[in-house]
Design an enzyme around this catalytic site. Structure first.
Site, short mmCIF file in Angstrom:
data_model
loop_
_atom_site.label_atom_id
_atom_site.label_comp_id
_atom_site.label_asym_id
_atom_site.label_seq_id
_atom_site.Cartn_x
_atom_site.Cartn_y
_atom_site.Cartn_z
N SER A 95 15.82 -16.87 20.82
CA SER A 95 14.75 -16.01 19.83
C SER A 95 13.52 -17.10 19.44
O SER A 95 12.67 -16.55 18.74
CB SER A 95 15.61 -15.99 18.55
OG SER A 95 16.13 -17.07 18.32
N CYS A 142 41.75 -46.89 12.02
CA CYS A 142 40.61 -47.00 11.36
C CYS A 142 40.39 -45.52 10.72
O CYS A 142 39.63 -45.31 9.89
CB CYS A 142 39.40 -47.57 11.81
SG CYS A 142 38.67 -46.57 12.98
N ASN A 150 22.23 -23.96 25.29
CA ASN A 150 23.48 -23.35 25.29
C ASN A 150 24.47 -24.50 25.31
O ASN A 150 24.42 -25.47 26.29
CB ASN A 150 23.85 -22.37 26.50
CG ASN A 150 23.13 -21.26 26.10
OD1 ASN A 150 22.27 -21.06 25.03
ND2 ASN A 150 23.05 -20.36 27.03
N HIS A 197 21.40 -29.25 23.72
CA HIS A 197 22.31 -29.34 22.63
C HIS A 197 23.39 -29.72 22.70
O HIS A 197 24.24 -29.38 21.97
CB HIS A 197 21.98 -27.90 21.91
CG HIS A 197 21.01 -27.47 21.39
ND1 HIS A 197 20.55 -26.32 20.95
CD2 HIS A 197 19.74 -28.32 21.13
CE1 HIS A 197 19.43 -25.98 20.45
NE2 HIS A 197 18.89 -27.46 20.62
N ASN A 250 13.76 -10.81 27.66
CA ASN A 250 14.71 -10.84 26.14
C ASN A 250 14.55 -9.17 25.91
O ASN A 250 13.18 -8.89 25.93
CB ASN A 250 13.95 -11.61 25.22
CG ASN A 250 14.76 -11.45 23.91
OD1 ASN A 250 15.24 -10.79 23.53
ND2 ASN A 250 14.99 -12.98 23.39
P1 OAD Z 1 19.64 -16.76 19.22
O1 OAD Z 1 20.98 -15.95 18.72
O2 OAD Z 1 18.92 -17.11 18.09
O3 OAD Z 1 18.68 -15.70 20.09
C1 OAD Z 1 19.41 -15.02 21.23
C2 OAD Z 1 18.50 -14.30 21.76
O4 OAD Z 1 18.86 -13.60 22.98
C3 OAD Z 1 17.62 -12.95 20.86
O5 OAD Z 1 16.48 -13.05 20.84
C4 OAD Z 1 18.27 -11.92 21.53
O6 OAD Z 1 17.39 -10.93 21.35
C5 OAD Z 1 18.40 -12.37 23.07
N1 OAD Z 1 19.41 -11.63 23.92
C6 OAD Z 1 20.42 -10.96 23.70
N2 OAD Z 1 21.23 -10.40 24.60
C7 OAD Z 1 20.39 -10.90 25.81
C8 OAD Z 1 20.68 -10.70 27.27
N3 OAD Z 1 21.77 -9.92 27.72
N4 OAD Z 1 19.73 -11.15 27.93
C9 OAD Z 1 18.57 -11.69 27.51
N5 OAD Z 1 18.47 -12.00 26.11
C10 OAD Z 1 19.41 -11.51 25.36
O7 OAD Z 1 20.08 -17.97 20.04
P2 OAD Z 1 19.10 -19.02 20.31
O8 OAD Z 1 17.74 -18.80 20.68
O9 OAD Z 1 19.99 -19.72 21.72
O10 OAD Z 1 21.40 -24.29 17.83
O11 OAD Z 1 19.54 -20.13 19.17
C11 OAD Z 1 18.91 -21.55 19.44
C12 OAD Z 1 19.76 -22.42 18.55
O12 OAD Z 1 20.23 -21.93 17.40
C13 OAD Z 1 21.29 -22.59 19.34
O13 OAD Z 1 21.12 -23.25 20.66
C14 OAD Z 1 21.99 -23.07 18.31
C15 OAD Z 1 21.51 -22.22 17.19
O14 OAD Z 1 21.80 -22.80 15.73
C16 OAD Z 1 22.11 -25.61 17.58
O15 OAD Z 1 23.34 -25.30 17.16
C17 OAD Z 1 21.74 -26.86 17.49
#
Ligand code: OAD
Length: 240
Positions: free
Chosen positions: A188, A149, A100, A117, A212
Site C-alpha cells: 500500500s 535473569c 514481508n 522487516h 497492485n
Molecule cells: P498492506 O496490507 O498495507 O498492503 C497490501 C497491498 O497489497 C494493498 O495495496 C493491496 O491492494 C495489495 N494486494 C492485495 N492482494 C494482492 C495481490 N494478490 N497481488 C498484488 N497486490 C495485492 O501491506 P504492506 O504494504 O506490506 O510492517 O504493509 C507494510 C507494512 O505495514 C508491513 O510490512 C507491516 C505492516 O504494519 C511492520 O509490521 C513493520
C-alpha cells in the site's frame, strides 16, 4: 503488460520491492485490507510494539505463534516462484527487497532476499543478552525466557517505532541506487522507510512499475500501474 515486459527485458538492473499483497494468493492475510487485513482485526499498538510486548508478553507471543503456524501451512505462489526463477537465470540483474516477514520468497528459492522487516520464523532476546542467557537453552514458556535473569525471547521482526536492520537498509538503498527499473508489488506504500525506496528510485530517473489490483499512495511516482494480482501476472511478465 507488453511495455513492462519489454522494460524488464531491457533493464540493466531491476530492484523489486514487495509487500503483503505478494503473499495474499498464498493465503497470508495482508495488513490493511478493510475486512481481512490483520490491522482491521487487531490493534497494531496492542501487538506490534515493544511496549505492548513488555506489558503483555504472552498475548503478543501467542499472536505471533498463531501467525507462524498459519504461515507454515502455506506455500510460495506462482509470483514468488517467477521472481525466484528470473533471479536464478539472471543473478546480476535483480535485487529483491521485501517488507514481508513470512519467508515465502526465501522458500521459493531466493535466499538473498533483503528482508527489511525481519523474519517471523526467528526469535531473539528482548534485552541485550547476558552471560546467563547464553549458557542454557531458554526456559520453556509463552514466551521462552532465560532461566536465570528472565530475559524474554521475542519475534525477530521490526515493530512499530523500531529502526530497520541497518545492513538490510543499506543493501536495499544500494540496490535502488543501481536500478533502472523498480517493480513495486503488493504494497500500500504507507510504511516508511520501505515506501521511500520507490520514491528514491523515481527521483533517480528509474522507471517504477506498480503491480497492485488497487490504487496506492505510490501511484503518483509510477511509470505504469498494472491493476493485476501478483501470482496472476508475474509468471508471464518475468518470462525471458
Ligand atoms: P498492506 O496490507 O498495507 O498492503 C497490501 C497491498 O497489497 C494493498 O495495496 C493491496 O491492494 C495489495 N494486494 C492485495 N492482494 C494482492 C495481490 N494478490 N497481488 C498484488 N497486490 C495485492 O501491506 P504492506 O504494504 O506490506 O510492517 O504493509 C507494510 C507494512 O505495514 C508491513 O510490512 C507491516 C505492516 O504494519 C511492520 O509490521 C513493520
Amino acid at each position: 503488460m507488453d511495455t513492462v515486459r519489454d522494460w524488464i527485458r531491457e533493464a540493466q538492473h531491476i530492484a523489486v520491492l514487495t509487500g503483503a499483497g505478494m503473499s495474499a494468493e498464498s493465503g497470508v492475510p495482508t495488513f490493511r485490507d478493510a475486512q481481512t487485513g490483520l490491522w482491521a482485526r487487531f490493534n497494531p499498538q496492542d501487538l506490534a510494539t515493544e511496549s505492548a510486548f513488555r506489558a503483555h508478553p504472552q498475548r503478543v507471543w501467542d499472536w505471533y505463534q498463531f501467525r507462524r503456524e498459519a504461515i507454515a501451512q502455506v506455500q510460495p505462489n506462482a509470483g514468488h516462484r517467477a521472481l525466484a526463477a528470473f533471479a536464478q537465470r539472471h543473478p546480476e540483474r535483480l535485487s529483491l527487497i521485501t517488507q514481508n516477514v513470512d519467508g515465502l520468497h526465501q522458500r521459493a528459492g531466493q535466499p538473498q532476499t533483503i528482508a527489511l522487516h525481519g523474519s517471523i520464523l526467528e526469535d531473539r532476546w528482548l534485552d541485550a543478552s547476558r552471560a546467563c542467557c547464553q549458557i542454557a537453552a531458554p526456559a520453556d514458556g509463552h514466551p521462552p525466557r532465560c532461566a536465570t535473569c528472565g530475559n524474554l525471547r521475542r519475534p525477530a521482526v521490526v515493530w512499530f517505532g523500531e529502526n530497520l536492520p541497518q545492513a538490510e537498509l543499506d543493501a536495499a538503498e544500494a540496490a535502488v541506487g543501481r536500478c533502472d527499473l523498480m517493480l513495486v508489488i503488493g504494497t500500500s506504500g504507507v510504511v516508511y522507510p520501505a515506501a521511500g525506496l520507490a520514491l528514491a528510485a523515481h527521483q533517480r530517473g528509474a522507471r517504477v512499475v506498480l503491480i497492485n489490483p488497487e490504487p496506492t499512495e505510490l501511484d503518483a511516482v509510477a511509470s505504469r500501474c498494472l491493476r493485476e494480482r501478483a501470482a496472476q501476472c508475474l509468471p508471464s511478465l518475468m518470462e525471458d
